[in-house]
Design a protein around this motif. Sequence first.
Motif, PDB file in Angstrom:
ATOM      1  N   PRO A 168       0.843  -1.198   0.000  1.00  9.61           N
ATOM      2  CA  PRO A 168       0.000   0.000   0.000  1.00  9.61           C
ATOM      3  C   PRO A 168       0.881   1.251   0.000  1.00  9.61           C
ATOM      4  O   PRO A 168       1.658   1.455   0.932  1.00  9.61           O
ATOM      5  CB  PRO A 168      -0.795  -0.104   1.315  1.00  9.61           C
ATOM      6  CG  PRO A 168      -0.624  -1.517   1.766  1.00  9.61           C
ATOM      7  CD  PRO A 168       0.694  -1.974   1.235  1.00  9.61           C
TER       8      PRO A 168
ATOM      9  N   GLY B  35      -2.629   1.716  -5.594  1.00 10.96           N
ATOM     10  CA  GLY B  35      -4.089   1.588  -5.606  1.00 10.96           C
ATOM     11  C   GLY B  35      -4.624   1.804  -7.016  1.00 10.96           C
ATOM     12  O   GLY B  35      -3.868   2.099  -7.950  1.00 10.96           O
TER      13      GLY B  35
ATOM     14  N   LYS C 276      -8.101   0.812  -3.249  1.00 14.61           N
ATOM     15  CA  LYS C 276      -7.939  -0.380  -4.093  1.00 14.61           C
ATOM     16  C   LYS C 276      -9.214  -1.192  -3.959  1.00 14.61           C
ATOM     17  O   LYS C 276      -9.659  -1.459  -2.835  1.00 14.61           O
ATOM     18  CB  LYS C 276      -6.731  -1.194  -3.617  1.00 14.61           C
ATOM     19  CG  LYS C 276      -6.296  -2.205  -4.636  1.00 14.61           C
ATOM     20  CD  LYS C 276      -4.867  -2.641  -4.342  1.00 14.61           C
ATOM     21  CE  LYS C 276      -4.307  -3.410  -5.518  1.00 14.61           C
ATOM     22  NZ  LYS C 276      -2.886  -3.410  -5.564  1.00 14.61           N
TER      23      LYS C 276
ATOM     24  N   TRP D   7      -6.649   2.428   0.777  1.00 13.19           N
ATOM     25  CA  TRP D   7      -5.458   1.595   0.554  1.00 13.19           C
ATOM     26  C   TRP D   7      -4.186   2.273   1.068  1.00 13.19           C
ATOM     27  O   TRP D   7      -3.364   1.660   1.742  1.00 13.19           O
ATOM     28  CB  TRP D   7      -5.380   1.309  -0.950  1.00 13.19           C
ATOM     29  CG  TRP D   7      -4.181   0.579  -1.458  1.00 13.19           C
ATOM     30  CD1 TRP D   7      -3.200   1.098  -2.245  1.00 13.19           C
ATOM     31  CD2 TRP D   7      -3.850  -0.797  -1.267  1.00 13.19           C
ATOM     32  NE1 TRP D   7      -2.275   0.143  -2.558  1.00 13.19           N
ATOM     33  CE2 TRP D   7      -2.654  -1.051  -1.971  1.00 13.19           C
ATOM     34  CE3 TRP D   7      -4.458  -1.858  -0.567  1.00 13.19           C
ATOM     35  CZ2 TRP D   7      -2.036  -2.291  -2.002  1.00 13.19           C
ATOM     36  CZ3 TRP D   7      -3.835  -3.104  -0.598  1.00 13.19           C
ATOM     37  CH2 TRP D   7      -2.644  -3.309  -1.300  1.00 13.19           C
TER      38      TRP D   7
END
Length: 849
Positions: free
Chosen positions: A654, A680, A723, A728
């Motif tokens: 992330p 993402g 995401k 995310w």
Amino acid sequence: MNCKKIYFRLASLVVILTTIGVREISAQNKSITRMGSMNTLSFDQGWSFARYGLQPDGTRKEEPSGLEVSSFHDSGWQKLNLPHDWAISGPFRIELEGSTGKLPWKGIGWYRKHFTVHQADAGKRVFVDFDGAMANAKIWLNGKYVGTWPYGYSSFRMDLTPFLEFGKENVLAVRLDTEDWDSRWYPGAGIYRHVWLVKTDPVHVGHWGTYITTPQVSDQKAVVNIVTTVNNQSLKDEKAIVRTTLYELDKLDKPSLQVGVTKDISIDINAGENKGVSSKAILLKPKLWSIETPHRYVAKTTIHINGKVVDSYFTPFGVRTIEFTAKNGFLLNGKRVQIQGTCNHHDLGALGAAFNLSALTRQLKLLKDMGCNSLRTSHNPPAPELLEMADKMGFLVWDEAFDAWEKGKRKNDYNKIFDEWHDKDLTALVHRDRNHPSVFIWSIGNEVMEQQNAELTKHLVDIVHRKDPTRPVSNGYNDPDGGRSSGAVVALDLMGVNYFFGQQARWDADPRYANKPTLGSETSSCVSTRGTYYFGGTEYKNWQITSYDTASPGWGCAPDEQFRTNAKYPNLLGEYVWTGFDYLGEPTPYNSDETNLLNFRTDASKKEDLEKQLAAIRKNNPPSRSSYFGIIDLAGFPKDRFYSYQAQWRPNLPMAHILPHWNWPERLDSITPVHVYTSGDEAELFLNGKSLGRKAKTPGKDFRLVWDKVIYQPGVLKVLSYKKGKLWATDVVKTTGAMAKLALSSDRTSTKADKDDLCFITLKVTDKAGLMVPGSNPDIHFSIEGPGEIVATDNGDATSFVSFQSHERPAFNGMALLIVKPKKGAKGMITIKAQSDGLATGFTKIQVQ
Ligand code: GAL
């Protein structure tokens, strides 16, 4: 005795044997990363150095004769330890070529070392192994000529035995000459890699004398084939036994569990003979080498004569399978791996070409963090440690030999020595590197002038295949059409294409090449300056380049463009970005050297245009002395592009990254585009809490999200990335206050003084709240107390002429780097200080153990 008892007896025997084996090795407390004899000693300490011919200031100093003779008095010469690069201390000179870093690397360097080999060793063979000496090395022992090796990137061995006097002082003299060498990048100068003294019995494993392959690999077992070359350098015919034992190699590079052993092989070996011995061992349930779990093994080969071990030789290796396909890409252990690689030159920034393991490790950690899984050693054999670290950390390596063949790109490049040396240099490369699990592709060249020459291509491929048929051979093409139509590519196992993927569909349709796996041996060549942003279509200014990651020379493209191409051709193996790190030399587009024109040698119309540009650049005499290609700058600080690759190469991490910085007082109410890199698939941008809209990436098309109408107001820019609809990652950029303090942070809090460890200390210029102030370039004075010394400073500015050895230098766009070395043998606390007028002083401490 019943069966059970026999079983237990045998079992305990195995345990005892195993333990003996382990103890025998660990008694040496030896870390094994390097293939070679047990009796290998560092030969780096205590050299004397003098420079003749061209001097740093451009004057000449006559080279006297007789510098090789033992009685010559070298007491006035500079005392130093290797590795050493005589040119990195500069000075930078504006009139020198940008392509080689504006550093005075041309000259003649002499190194001398006085040493004694104990009388007790009389009768042994004594060798000196050079990992690399730049360039045209000539070697004498006690005034007697021993040999030469011109190519500065090759590792080579010299046999000192015939001229060595045991129990007395010997003098080794090395003459290097870079005056007759040309390069398209900074090559460095001197004995810039490690040197080793190797002592063996007269009957011993030859230089790089083992070759380990694993022709059958399954979950259950691996067949390990070991070919050992035994040299008998004695005057007697001998009977010897050769045995190889396999161990796991642990994280500390120590052999641990014994996992296999070959049968003893008995050989008769005549005086002066070199004999190849093949043996086999079975490894049960092998732990495979991979990028994520780079398991390693080590083979210990012993030679026994009359029951006595006369040589022990270690070969680290790994067990893995590699497969290259035109349709399904590259498979490692049967699984598809997309090559996410970077090309890198060999210099280590402010340290120059002088090899240092902690500097290389720092580079590799940064690349790993970015998601890079492969290294191209452009355009020459690397330091052996690069492969050792690649084995250990899990990088695949495209191992490259040459940048030129018979026809040079410069007057005095490899073309000068090709005829006499190409076989020896290629052989040295393959023999040295063929046991590394990381090495998965051999490359015979980069954009060589003869890339259409089918015969020469085949000749070089054959040399490599004779030494190692288990890996494919490739070549980096900048004229792939020419290479294909002439048929030269037929000889290659893999097609390496530099920059021209647009035509892939046409090539795939050509029946000659439909089954030829292809990869981007060089891609992108995006150029940028860390922390510098230009607006309104301007990309180049003040010898710097915008960090919006849009600029590239005519043959290159932005990273996004390459990702789009990769998405279009999923059957391609992947790419090697030019380059992971900025490097000394080749400051395109401010490069005033004619090799700039090479990139268009197949298109006369473009060449004419480039010639005009070159004339203009030359008139302006650019101060640029290092490249702008790096994803990471010369000081090792990531540019924005780092996050573009991280987003693409580590989709499960992330992350989100906003650019530019948000200190634009002169842009109040002006349009200031904001770009976001994220792993993402969507993101929403906020300025001072107000949404500027949510944007989604179209898969295969968008590799950054762009808000190009943002009206600048100071404050807080925040991005929330999503995401599959879920939050995310986030990133925040704030307008900072004025410069207030200097902050220092070290990559380690303690260090050992008995190694060549260096500490890398980052300086940030911050406001009162501790936020780095963009664009701040105050003059910094670094000082040190305690058992350490400053080795180098840098700030990543490609136009800086401040010496890398200086303790004073301005920060560049808020940052600077300090490299510190603990004093050998000392203990205590190092305190490092950074001072600048009007700013609070920065401190950091490092414990030397
Ligand atoms: C390539 C070449 C590299 C470097 C690069 C710069 O054509 O192979 O060595 O010069 O261009 O974009």
